[in-house]
Design an enzyme around this catalytic site. Structure first.
Site, mmCIF file in Angstrom:
data_model
loop_
_atom_site.group_PDB
_atom_site.id
_atom_site.type_symbol
_atom_site.label_atom_id
_atom_site.label_comp_id
_atom_site.label_asym_id
_atom_site.label_seq_id
_atom_site.Cartn_x
_atom_site.Cartn_y
_atom_site.Cartn_z
ATOM 1 N N LYS A 175 19.313 20.034 53.604
ATOM 2 C CA LYS A 175 20.032 19.069 52.775
ATOM 3 C C LYS A 175 19.517 17.675 53.155
ATOM 4 O O LYS A 175 19.798 17.171 54.247
ATOM 5 C CB LYS A 175 21.550 19.174 53.019
ATOM 6 C CG LYS A 175 22.342 18.226 52.127
ATOM 7 C CD LYS A 175 23.065 17.258 53.006
ATOM 8 C CE LYS A 175 23.520 15.949 52.462
ATOM 9 N NZ LYS A 175 22.786 15.175 51.543
ATOM 10 N N GLU A 232 20.708 14.451 66.692
ATOM 11 C CA GLU A 232 20.031 13.209 67.084
ATOM 12 C C GLU A 232 20.747 12.075 66.368
ATOM 13 O O GLU A 232 20.806 12.063 65.141
ATOM 14 C CB GLU A 232 18.554 13.237 66.696
ATOM 15 C CG GLU A 232 17.710 14.166 67.552
ATOM 16 C CD GLU A 232 17.830 13.922 69.047
ATOM 17 O OE1 GLU A 232 18.104 12.768 69.459
ATOM 18 O OE2 GLU A 232 17.700 14.895 69.809
ATOM 19 N N GLU A 245 25.494 0.069 66.882
ATOM 20 C CA GLU A 245 24.228 0.207 66.152
ATOM 21 C C GLU A 245 24.342 -0.531 64.820
ATOM 22 O O GLU A 245 25.266 -0.292 64.056
ATOM 23 C CB GLU A 245 23.916 1.692 65.908
ATOM 24 C CG GLU A 245 22.583 1.896 65.239
ATOM 25 C CD GLU A 245 22.202 3.372 65.094
ATOM 26 O OE1 GLU A 245 23.032 4.147 64.599
ATOM 27 O OE2 GLU A 245 21.072 3.727 65.474
HETATM 28 N N1 LIG Z 1 19.828 8.165 64.086
HETATM 29 C C1 LIG Z 1 19.286 7.899 62.938
HETATM 30 O O1 LIG Z 1 18.117 8.064 62.776
HETATM 31 C C2 LIG Z 1 20.123 7.447 61.821
HETATM 32 C C3 LIG Z 1 21.274 6.734 62.045
HETATM 33 N N2 LIG Z 1 22.007 6.320 61.011
HETATM 34 C C4 LIG Z 1 23.208 5.510 61.310
HETATM 35 O O2 LIG Z 1 24.232 5.898 60.460
HETATM 36 C C5 LIG Z 1 24.708 4.807 59.687
HETATM 37 C C6 LIG Z 1 25.124 5.307 58.328
HETATM 38 O O3 LIG Z 1 24.032 5.907 57.636
HETATM 39 P P1 LIG Z 1 24.280 7.179 56.741
HETATM 40 O O4 LIG Z 1 23.186 7.454 55.851
HETATM 41 O O5 LIG Z 1 25.614 7.003 56.093
HETATM 42 O O6 LIG Z 1 24.318 8.324 57.861
HETATM 43 P P2 LIG Z 1 25.004 9.729 57.791
HETATM 44 O O7 LIG Z 1 25.176 10.230 59.160
HETATM 45 O O8 LIG Z 1 26.207 9.632 56.921
HETATM 46 O O9 LIG Z 1 23.933 10.617 56.995
HETATM 47 C C7 LIG Z 1 22.987 11.467 57.588
HETATM 48 C C8 LIG Z 1 22.947 12.796 56.845
HETATM 49 O O10 LIG Z 1 24.199 13.470 56.992
HETATM 50 C C9 LIG Z 1 24.737 13.767 55.700
HETATM 51 N N3 LIG Z 1 26.202 13.741 55.765
HETATM 52 C C10 LIG Z 1 27.041 12.721 55.443
HETATM 53 N N4 LIG Z 1 28.318 13.097 55.634
HETATM 54 C C11 LIG Z 1 28.296 14.357 56.084
HETATM 55 C C12 LIG Z 1 29.308 15.290 56.472
HETATM 56 N N5 LIG Z 1 30.600 14.994 56.439
HETATM 57 N N6 LIG Z 1 28.908 16.517 56.902
HETATM 58 C C13 LIG Z 1 27.619 16.834 56.965
HETATM 59 N N7 LIG Z 1 26.611 16.011 56.591
HETATM 60 C C14 LIG Z 1 26.952 14.780 56.169
HETATM 61 C C15 LIG Z 1 24.161 12.709 54.802
HETATM 62 O O11 LIG Z 1 24.234 13.087 53.457
HETATM 63 P P3 LIG Z 1 24.350 11.949 52.305
HETATM 64 O O12 LIG Z 1 23.096 11.161 52.369
HETATM 65 O O13 LIG Z 1 24.455 12.721 51.068
HETATM 66 O O14 LIG Z 1 25.559 11.134 52.645
HETATM 67 C C16 LIG Z 1 22.735 12.651 55.343
HETATM 68 O O15 LIG Z 1 22.000 13.744 54.872
HETATM 69 C C17 LIG Z 1 23.538 3.837 59.672
HETATM 70 O O16 LIG Z 1 23.965 2.548 59.461
HETATM 71 C C18 LIG Z 1 22.987 4.045 61.056
HETATM 72 O O17 LIG Z 1 23.728 3.286 61.983
HETATM 73 C C19 LIG Z 1 21.654 6.623 59.723
HETATM 74 C C20 LIG Z 1 20.527 7.321 59.440
HETATM 75 C C21 LIG Z 1 19.649 7.750 60.482
#
Ligand SMILES: NC(=O)C1=CN([C@@H]2O[C@H](COP(=O)(O)OP(=O)(O)OC[C@H]3O[C@@H](n4cnc5c(N)ncnc54)[C@H](OP(=O)(O)O)[C@@H]3O)[C@@H](O)[C@H]2O)C=CC1
Ligand SMILES: O=C(O)CCC(=O)C(=O)O
Length: 487
Positions: free
Chosen positions: A181, A256, A390
């Site tokens: 996903k 991660e 972050e």
């Molecule tokens: N460590 C890293 O590399 C990353 C950190 N982040 C951090 O997270 C913050 C928010 O970013 P965001 O994109 O919202 O990150 P999320 O953690 O929400 O998204 C990461 C993945 O998880 C999915 N997801 C969201 N909600 C759920 C859930 N309840 N159960 C299972 N999977 C889920 C998302 O899907 P969908 O896109 O459909 O919501 C996406 O595929 C950023 O500002 C940053 O601080 C974000 C991205 C990468």
């Protein structure tokens, strides 16, 4: 229900070797964060039923896939690598348009995806176990490894090619089947990677991709009884909830998550090098990397000099549409990410002194996108919100210290422990940094971001579930050790 077809900008789910529309018949439109008038494509807003079909396909395919020789599985990955390489420019352009990183960075990331596929293709021919002397002289004892079965992969938007590939390729080579996903904000780019898997001829059901809301498809993967392992990269809040869900039903999981990565600039550092690396580590990809530098801890003796050099270089950064020549930094990925960054900037103005940036960029082309000026704050203390949380944006917080001990204490004074770097020419300082820094990735005279695909990657403290990805370390998550005793 209308039957949809996969077109240049309408992307379906990839399930059981076919592109299929969602049962919901609903789609999500992805727009260019540098120019919201530019529609990049649309993806399926899928349901749990769509997900269940993908998991069922992966479950059906698992036995025949695991029974292939590793070298045979590797051949599929070599083919996928060649196809991805042949589409490098097109996929990189899609990435830039979909999530905003500059075209050169997107090309670099896609090339990295190719290299990761080739690396794991080769793993299919490497050893999977050890012979261990048995206390019974007539017996043979050894370890081998079994795949987990069906692996659920949940990926973020900041590395739309590299992260799906660095999770999927090892899952596959060690004999698992995959349901992925992707982050909604980067799902079109990920669908193109899956077109490469399709063209490489992977058997039906071995790799599947279902797009849609995280709360439905991501959560559905975490809960699904036929998903044996979950690997996730993203925010801490979502990661922890996935971990808890997986733990409750006894599935293996790997998370991660965030970072709040420091760079220490010692009094003997090469300041030009340190400035260059702080900018590259902190501001490339608009600061949207879990390994991005965000805290800049500088010795008082060189503080003013370093600060002046840093601010004057930051002011030179060209910001705009990452497809344009000469642009160094693109937009934030979305309006909501931009607003998060702007709210941290407002907090920073209360907590410290703004040196440059500090605002959304407006006027002309900027009005069509989510652009924020690269921002540097001075006089930040360790208890400040912008020194602890972050941000995932182009924001640097400067902090002054008197000695190395204070620098390392400050560097460790956060809940995260992903990556850290130091600039020094003194071997003792390097050694104490390597020893005392609580981070999974410690880098000397090099920026905090920058991960090599053949080396383990992961964090300490709240940055990960204490597992490691990439390189040989991936084997630990994607397989289970079996100890065999033969007599
Ligand atoms: N460590 C890293 O590399 C990353 C950190 N982040 C951090 O997270 C913050 C928010 O970013 P965001 O994109 O919202 O990150 P999320 O953690 O929400 O998204 C990461 C993945 O998880 C999915 N997801 C969201 N909600 C759920 C859930 N309840 N159960 C299972 N999977 C889920 C998302 O899907 P969908 O896109 O459909 O919501 C996406 O595929 C950023 O500002 C940053 O601080 C974000 C991205 C990468
Ligand atoms: O720095 C890198 O190359 C990897 C960073 C990463 O994994 C992330 O931001 O999610």
């Amino acid at each position: 229900m209308a039957v949809q077809t996969q077109t240049e900008n309408n992307f379906l789910n990839y399930v059981n070797g076919e592109w299929v529309g969602s049962d919901t018949n609903e789609t999500i439109i992805n727009k260019n964060p540098a120019n919201t008038e530019d529609v990049v494509g649309q993806v399926q807003k899928s349901s749990r039923d769509d997900l269940n079909k993908a998991v069922s396909a992966a479950n059906t395919a698992r036995n025949s896939w695991r029974n292939l020789a590793g070298a045979q599985r590797g051949q599929y990955l070599f083919k996928a690598a060649d196809i991805l390489e042949s589409r490098l420019e097109e996929i990189a352009e899609c990435m830039t348009r979909e999530m905003g990183k500059t075209f050169p960075e997107a090309k670099g990331e896609t090339a990295r995806g190719v290299a990761i596929l080739r690396y794991y293709a080769g793993e299919g021919m490497r050893k999977v176990g050890d012979v261990i002397p048995s206390s019974d002289s007539e017996a043979l004892m050894f370890t081998t490894r079994a795949p987990l079965g069906v692996v659920g992969v949940i990926t973020p938007w900041n590395f739309p090619v590299a992260i799906p590939v660095w999770k999927t390729a090892p899952a596959l080579i060690y004999g698992n089947t995959v349901v992925l996903k992707p982050a909604t904000e980067a799902a079109v780019t990920c669908a193109k990677v899956f077109e490469c898997f399709e063209e490489a001829g992977l058997p039906a059901g071995v790799v599947n991709m279902v797009t849609g809301p995280g709360s439905i498809i991501g959560q559905g993967l975490a809960e699904h009884p036929e998903v044996n392992g979950i690997t996730f990269t993203g925010s801490n809040i979502v990661g922890k909830s996935i971990g808890q869900t997986a733990l409750e039903r006894g599935a293996k999981y790997q998370l991660e998550m965030g970072g709040k990565n420091p760079v220490i600039v010692a009094d003997d550092a090469d300041l030009d090098l340190a400035v260059e690396a702080t900018i590259s580590g902190g501001l490339r990809s608009t600061g949207q990397k879990c390994t991005a530098t965000s805290r800049v801890i500088v010795h008082s003796e060189v503080y003013e000099k370093f600060k002046d050099k840093l601010v004057s270089k930051v002011k030179e950064i060209s910001i705009g549409d990452g497809m344009k020549d000469g642009i160094w930094m693109g937009p934030s990925v979305s309006e909501s990410q931009l607003n998060t960054v702007l709210s941290y900037i407002e907090k920073g103005k209360e907590e410290g002194t703004l040196l440059c940036g500090g605002e959304r960029l407006c006027g002309g082309e900027y009005d069509k996108g989510y652009f924020v000026a690269p921002t540097v704050f001075d006089d930040i203390t360790t208890d400040a919100v912008i020194a602890q949380e972050e941000i995932f944006g182009p924001v640097l917080a400067l902090m002054k210290v008197e000695d190395m001990e204070e620098a390392i204490d400050l560097a460790n004074d956060v809940e995260y422990g992903l990556s850290a770097s130091i600039f020094t020419t003194n071997i003792q300082k390097m050694l104490s940094f390597i020893n005392d820094m609580d981070a999974g990735l410690v880098r000397i005279n090099s920026e905090s971001a920058g991960v090599e695909l053949q080396a383990p990657f992961g964090g300490m403290k709240q940055s990960s579930s204490h597992s490691r990805e990439q390189g040989e370390a991936a084997k630990e998550f994607f397989t289970a050790i079996k100890t065999v005793f033969v007599k």
